[in-house]
Design a protein around this motif. Structure first.
Motif, PDB file in Angstrom:
ATOM      1  N   LEU A 168      -4.757  -7.757   5.674  1.00 49.13           N
ATOM      2  CA  LEU A 168      -3.640  -7.513   6.583  1.00 49.13           C
ATOM      3  C   LEU A 168      -2.318  -7.484   5.821  1.00 49.13           C
ATOM      4  CD1 LEU A 168      -4.584  -9.744   9.664  1.00 49.13           C
ATOM      5  CD2 LEU A 168      -5.133  -7.353   9.235  1.00 49.13           C
ATOM      6  N   ASN A 169      -2.174  -8.351   4.831  1.00 48.00           N
ATOM      7  CA  ASN A 169      -0.951  -8.360   4.033  1.00 48.00           C
ATOM      8  C   ASN A 169      -0.836  -7.109   3.168  1.00 48.00           C
ATOM      9  OD1 ASN A 169       0.069 -10.819   4.981  1.00 48.00           O
ATOM     10  ND2 ASN A 169      -1.110 -11.998   3.500  1.00 48.00           N
ATOM     11  N   MET A 170      -1.973  -6.579   2.710  1.00 46.14           N
ATOM     12  CA  MET A 170      -1.961  -5.307   1.979  1.00 46.14           C
ATOM     13  C   MET A 170      -1.508  -4.180   2.899  1.00 46.14           C
ATOM     14  SD  MET A 170      -5.649  -5.835   0.151  1.00 46.14           S
ATOM     15  CE  MET A 170      -5.962  -4.084   0.136  1.00 46.14           C
ATOM     16  N   LEU A 171      -1.992  -4.221   4.118  1.00 45.59           N
ATOM     17  CA  LEU A 171      -1.697  -3.183   5.109  1.00 45.59           C
ATOM     18  C   LEU A 171      -0.193  -3.098   5.383  1.00 45.59           C
ATOM     19  CD1 LEU A 171      -3.854  -2.638   8.246  1.00 45.59           C
ATOM     20  CD2 LEU A 171      -1.409  -2.908   8.527  1.00 45.59           C
ATOM     21  N   THR A 172       0.466  -4.265   5.421  1.00 39.45           N
ATOM     22  CA  THR A 172       1.898  -4.296   5.726  1.00 39.45           C
ATOM     23  C   THR A 172       2.777  -4.247   4.481  1.00 39.45           C
ATOM     24  OG1 THR A 172       1.845  -6.717   5.741  1.00 39.45           O
ATOM     25  CG2 THR A 172       1.531  -5.589   7.846  1.00 39.45           C
ATOM     26  N   GLY A 173       2.169  -4.246   3.294  1.00 37.77           N
ATOM     27  CA  GLY A 173       2.945  -4.193   2.064  1.00 37.77           C
ATOM     28  C   GLY A 173       3.365  -5.545   1.539  1.00 37.77           C
ATOM     29  N   LYS A 174       2.934  -6.638   2.214  1.00 33.87           N
ATOM     30  CA  LYS A 174       3.274  -7.974   1.711  1.00 33.87           C
ATOM     31  C   LYS A 174       2.448  -8.351   0.491  1.00 33.87           C
ATOM     32  CE  LYS A 174       4.889  -9.998   6.060  1.00 33.87           C
ATOM     33  NZ  LYS A 174       4.740 -11.113   7.024  1.00 33.87           N
ATOM     34  N   GLU A 175       1.318  -7.695   0.316  1.00 38.19           N
ATOM     35  CA  GLU A 175       0.429  -7.943  -0.832  1.00 38.19           C
ATOM     36  C   GLU A 175       0.173  -6.615  -1.521  1.00 38.19           C
ATOM     37  OE1 GLU A 175      -1.327 -10.137  -3.424  1.00 38.19           O
ATOM     38  OE2 GLU A 175      -1.202 -11.214  -1.512  1.00 38.19           O
ATOM     39  N   GLY A 176       0.359  -6.572  -2.833  1.00 32.49           N
ATOM     40  CA  GLY A 176       0.133  -5.346  -3.583  1.00 32.49           C
ATOM     41  C   GLY A 176      -1.343  -5.052  -3.768  1.00 32.49           C
ATOM     42  N   ILE A 177      -1.665  -3.822  -4.177  1.00 34.22           N
ATOM     43  CA  ILE A 177      -3.047  -3.428  -4.437  1.00 34.22           C
ATOM     44  C   ILE A 177      -3.204  -3.145  -5.920  1.00 34.22           C
ATOM     45  CG2 ILE A 177      -3.392  -2.531  -2.118  1.00 34.22           C
ATOM     46  CD1 ILE A 177      -2.963   0.276  -3.193  1.00 34.22           C
ATOM     47  N   ASP A 178      -4.451  -3.209  -6.404  1.00 30.98           N
ATOM     48  CA  ASP A 178      -4.709  -2.971  -7.822  1.00 30.98           C
ATOM     49  C   ASP A 178      -4.798  -1.484  -8.132  1.00 30.98           C
ATOM     50  OD1 ASP A 178      -4.794  -5.701  -8.094  1.00 30.98           O
ATOM     51  OD2 ASP A 178      -6.968  -5.833  -7.918  1.00 30.98           O
ATOM     52  N   SER A 179      -5.374  -0.700  -7.234  1.00 30.89           N
ATOM     53  CA  SER A 179      -5.482   0.747  -7.431  1.00 30.89           C
ATOM     54  C   SER A 179      -5.705   1.424  -6.092  1.00 30.89           C
ATOM     55  CB  SER A 179      -6.634   1.085  -8.390  1.00 30.89           C
ATOM     56  OG  SER A 179      -7.887   0.665  -7.848  1.00 30.89           O
ATOM     57  N   GLY A 180      -5.581   2.754  -6.089  1.00 30.37           N
ATOM     58  CA  GLY A 180      -5.692   3.511  -4.854  1.00 30.37           C
ATOM     59  C   GLY A 180      -4.329   3.724  -4.214  1.00 30.37           C
ATOM     60  N   ASP A 181      -4.318   4.220  -2.983  1.00 27.29           N
ATOM     61  CA  ASP A 181      -3.065   4.506  -2.288  1.00 27.29           C
ATOM     62  C   ASP A 181      -3.120   4.034  -0.837  1.00 27.29           C
ATOM     63  OD1 ASP A 181      -1.408   6.065  -4.227  1.00 27.29           O
ATOM     64  OD2 ASP A 181      -3.176   7.364  -4.204  1.00 27.29           O
ATOM     65  N   ILE A 182      -1.999   3.464  -0.368  1.00 29.10           N
ATOM     66  CA  ILE A 182      -1.802   3.174   1.054  1.00 29.10           C
ATOM     67  C   ILE A 182      -0.544   3.923   1.474  1.00 29.10           C
ATOM     68  CG2 ILE A 182      -1.352   1.429   2.801  1.00 29.10           C
ATOM     69  CD1 ILE A 182      -2.800  -0.597   1.091  1.00 29.10           C
ATOM     70  N   THR A 183      -0.719   4.887   2.376  1.00 20.97           N
ATOM     71  CA  THR A 183       0.400   5.716   2.822  1.00 20.97           C
ATOM     72  C   THR A 183       0.764   5.349   4.251  1.00 20.97           C
ATOM     73  OG1 THR A 183      -0.438   7.518   1.438  1.00 20.97           O
ATOM     74  CG2 THR A 183       1.258   8.069   3.055  1.00 20.97           C
ATOM     75  N   LYS A 184       2.010   4.950   4.429  1.00 27.58           N
ATOM     76  CA  LYS A 184       2.499   4.516   5.747  1.00 27.58           C
ATOM     77  C   LYS A 184       3.368   5.596   6.358  1.00 27.58           C
ATOM     78  CE  LYS A 184       5.898   1.272   7.582  1.00 27.58           C
ATOM     79  NZ  LYS A 184       6.872   0.228   7.218  1.00 27.58           N
ATOM     80  N   GLY A 185       3.135   5.903   7.643  1.00 27.10           N
ATOM     81  CA  GLY A 185       3.963   6.872   8.351  1.00 27.10           C
ATOM     82  C   GLY A 185       5.385   6.382   8.507  1.00 27.10           C
ATOM     83  N   GLU A 186       6.339   7.298   8.564  1.00 27.24           N
ATOM     84  CA  GLU A 186       7.756   6.945   8.604  1.00 27.24           C
ATOM     85  C   GLU A 186       8.150   6.229   9.888  1.00 27.24           C
ATOM     86  OE1 GLU A 186      10.018  10.445   7.913  1.00 27.24           O
ATOM     87  OE2 GLU A 186       9.354  10.695   5.835  1.00 27.24           O
ATOM     88  N   THR A 187       7.380   6.446  10.952  1.00 24.60           N
ATOM     89  CA  THR A 187       7.768   5.867  12.249  1.00 24.60           C
ATOM     90  C   THR A 187       7.131   4.505  12.525  1.00 24.60           C
ATOM     91  OG1 THR A 187       5.954   7.015  13.372  1.00 24.60           O
ATOM     92  CG2 THR A 187       8.083   8.162  13.255  1.00 24.60           C
TER      93      THR A 187
END
Length: 634
Positions: A361-380
């Motif tokens: 959940l923290n990765m999803l919101t950007g509170k926790e970083g990831i080691d590899s790959g991409d998480i793209t969040k919509g602007e809205t």
């Protein structure tokens, strides 16, 4: 046998009565649930029963032959005491023997000195003398169910959830005549909850329970005590029956109040026209009018939280995971995970404690970083993140100031504008309570206030990490209704099976070591799937075992020169006794099923399920005993 009697008990919180002149009793074998809204006095009543909270009036009597065990929401511990010492700190000679045996066994695994081995011999002899092997097996069963592994760990090193599980284990091990459990399912994962549910259902223990878990209530309790408006209502039957009868009672009360109001209008007209000189008849009618007025005004206020949000606009692109990888040292959290979230997504997250759900959940919101790959969040995207760690308010702040710090004028989804006081009233905080300090709030009231602050941010992507803990059943029902209508995305981590079944469309199942399975279905459907897979696995194991046994019969056994270690010798001797206990239980169950004494269908099913478990355990222990026996006599 009557275990406890509560007689005209009264308790005030300041000038407010939590309960007033309430009376009830609990008989041996009863499993009773106590239901009330947050701040309604549930925990206070439990503490009064065990003598930890004095009453302002009335009395509570406990049968002198009855032992009572209380599980509090926040158990107190000696921080330096070990888990083993705490769990087995009992006056029972059998549990003392088990503790000494477990300590000696743990020491012998590290030290083979004569002194340690002698200590183990003495402990083993005491276990034999007291016939404590059955109790020792039960202790291990309970500790294993709650994943309590390091018995030498000091209590101060445990997390809050671990402490709650240790406290629950201690009470179950001691087997008091009456168990009083305050929110026992908090901090338990789903497997633990289901194990506890089965344990309490088949045990003969008497129970007084406070919980928000409706499946748990429905399957365990045979009586519901409702504490509302300082008064007690008793309902025989489980939670489903309670809901039905409560609705009938409130409908009858409403009809009675409406009738009284209609009569009062007529009487009011008479009172206004009444001559000033009051004879006996007029005095009698005047008294009757006052009684009628009281009845007409006795209808309860409809205290129901109103949850709504002016959701921010949600664009086409929401949230995308692509080949995401995350680990801590050698522990994988997520491995090659890809997923595209859609509008009105309803996802439940399940998995054992510590498997990485909160990190995800923290990765999803950007509170926790990831080691590899991409998480793209919509602007809205506007997140509304309800977390266990986020519940921190200034204890000296007033409730209304918490909301004022966020908004002075909030626009709702229907366009109306609300002041902080009006907002709080929708969340069941009356004007006098709004000016109270946060420190005076109950656990459930704090959760309700926290939920209010989350929704004031107008989120369109809600992330709820254990939102149901400590919320009362009425607030839970309103929250569920709100989430069902919510047009944004919702991700839920919860151990409340009812809540999850009602809301989610599919599950992210965290299986460990980075594996996340997307299961298309609700939680109950997932459990059915898991149970079926386990049944097939057991069949395969049995078939493989039978195949090996057939092969072994054809092969001449080789002479073994291996001898049992001291630890294996102890295990070998203990297994003989454990198998004997299981065989005795098997014979008892089989006799009970065959003598016709049990006629209830549900009881027959429960007994049959227990018989299957006993036979399975006996088979497994027998296989291990045969392995050791072959070494001992080979």
């Amino acid at each position: 046998m009557n275990l406890i009697s509560v007689d005209n008990a009264t308790k005030y919180w300041g000038e407010k009565p939590l309960f007033e002149n309430i009376s009830f009793g609990i008989q041996q074998g009863q499993k009773v649930a106590l239901v009330a809204k947050n701040g309604g006095g549930k925990s206070t009543l439990l503490n009064s029963i065990v003598g930890k909270e004095p009453l302002d009036g009335g009395a509570i009597a406990i049968n002198k032959d009855v032992t009572v065990g209380l599980l509090e929401q926040d158990p107190a511990f000696d921080p330096h005491q070990s888990v083993l010492d705490y769990v087995l700190s009992s006056d029972s000679p059998i549990l003392k023997a088990v503790r000494n045996y477990e300590e000696a066994l743990a020491d012998s695994s590290k030290d083979y000195s004569d002194q340690i081995l002698k200590k183990l011999d003495v402990a083993t002899a005491k276990m034999e003398e007291l016939k404590a092997w059955d109790a020792e097996a039960r202790v291990k069963q309970i500790l294993t169910a709650f994943k309590i592994e390091d018995l030498s760990a000091p209590m101060k090193s445990l997390s809050g959830g671990q402490k709650k599980r240790v406290a629950l284990s201690k009470i179950l091990i001691e087997e008091p005549n009456l168990l009083i459990l305050d929110e026992p399912t908090n901090h338990l994962d789903l497997d633990m909850i289901e194990w506890l549910e089965e344990y309490l259902t088949r045990s003969r223990l008497s129970l007084l329970l406070v919980t928000h878990d409706r499946y748990f209530l429905d399957r365990i309790c045979n009586e519901i005590i409702e504490l509302t408006d300082s008064t007690i209502y008793t309902h025989k039957g489980n939670y489903s029956y309670f809901i039905e009868k409560k609705a009938e009672r409130e409908a009858n009360e409403a009809a009675s109040v409406d009738k009284a109001k209609n009569l009062m209008r007529k009487e009011l007209d008479w009172v206004r026209r009444m001559p000033k000189a009051r004879g006996t008849k007029q005095k009698f009618r005047m008294d009757a009018f006052q009684d009628l007025k009281k009845k007409a005004n006795s209808g309860r206020k409809e205290e129901k939280a109103e949850i709504s949000v002016n959701m921010s606009r949600l664009g086409k692109k929401i949230l995308e995971f692509e080949d995401v990888y995350k680990s801590f040292a050698d522990k994988k959290i997520v491995e090659d995970f890809s997923y595209v979230f859609k509008r009105r997504e309803r996802v439940g997250i399940v998995g054992d404690n510590g498997v990485g759900k909160s990190t995800f959940l923290n990765m999803l919101t950007g509170k926790e970083g990831i080691d590899s790959g991409d998480i793209t969040k919509g602007e809205t995207i506007v997140y509304g993140y309800y977390t266990q760690s986020g519940l921190s308010f200034d204890e000296n702040a007033k409730v209304i100031d918490i909301v004022r710090d966020i908004t002075e004028d909030h626009t709702m989804s229907d366009g109306t504008s609300l002041t902080p006081s009006q907002l709080l009233q929708r969340f069941l905080f009356e004007p006098e309570q709004q000016h109270s300090f946060v420190s005076t709030l109950s656990g459930g009231e704090r959760k309700r206030l926290y939920l209010c602050t989350i929704l004031l941010t107008n989120p369109n992507f809600l992330i709820l990490d254990e939102p149901t803990n400590d919320l009362d059943l009425a607030t839970l029902s309103v929250l569920e209704d709100f989430l069902e209508e919510f047009q944004g995305c919702v991700i839920v981590v919860t151990h409340d099976r009812y809540f999850m079944d009602k809301l989610v469309d599919h599950l992210f199942v965290f299986e460990g070591q980075g594996k996340i399975k997307d299961f298309n279905g609700k939680y109950s459907e997932y459990r059915e799937y898991v149970d079926e897979q386990e049944r097939l696995r057991k069949i395969a194991v049995k078939e493989e075992r039978d195949r090996k046994q057939q092969l072994e019969k054809k092969v001449q056994p080789k002479t073994s020169t291996k001898k049992l270690s001291y630890k294996e010798k102890i295990e070998y001797e203990a297994l003989e006794k454990e198998i004997e206990v299981l065989e005795t239980e098997k014979e008892t169950i089989e006799a009970k099923l065959s003598d016709g004494s049990v006629t209830d269908v549900d009881e027959i099913r429960e007994i049959s399920e227990r018989l299957g478990k006993v036979m399975e355990d006996a088979d497994e222990k027998m296989m291990r005993w045969m392995e050791l026996d072959e070494i001992a006599n080979g």
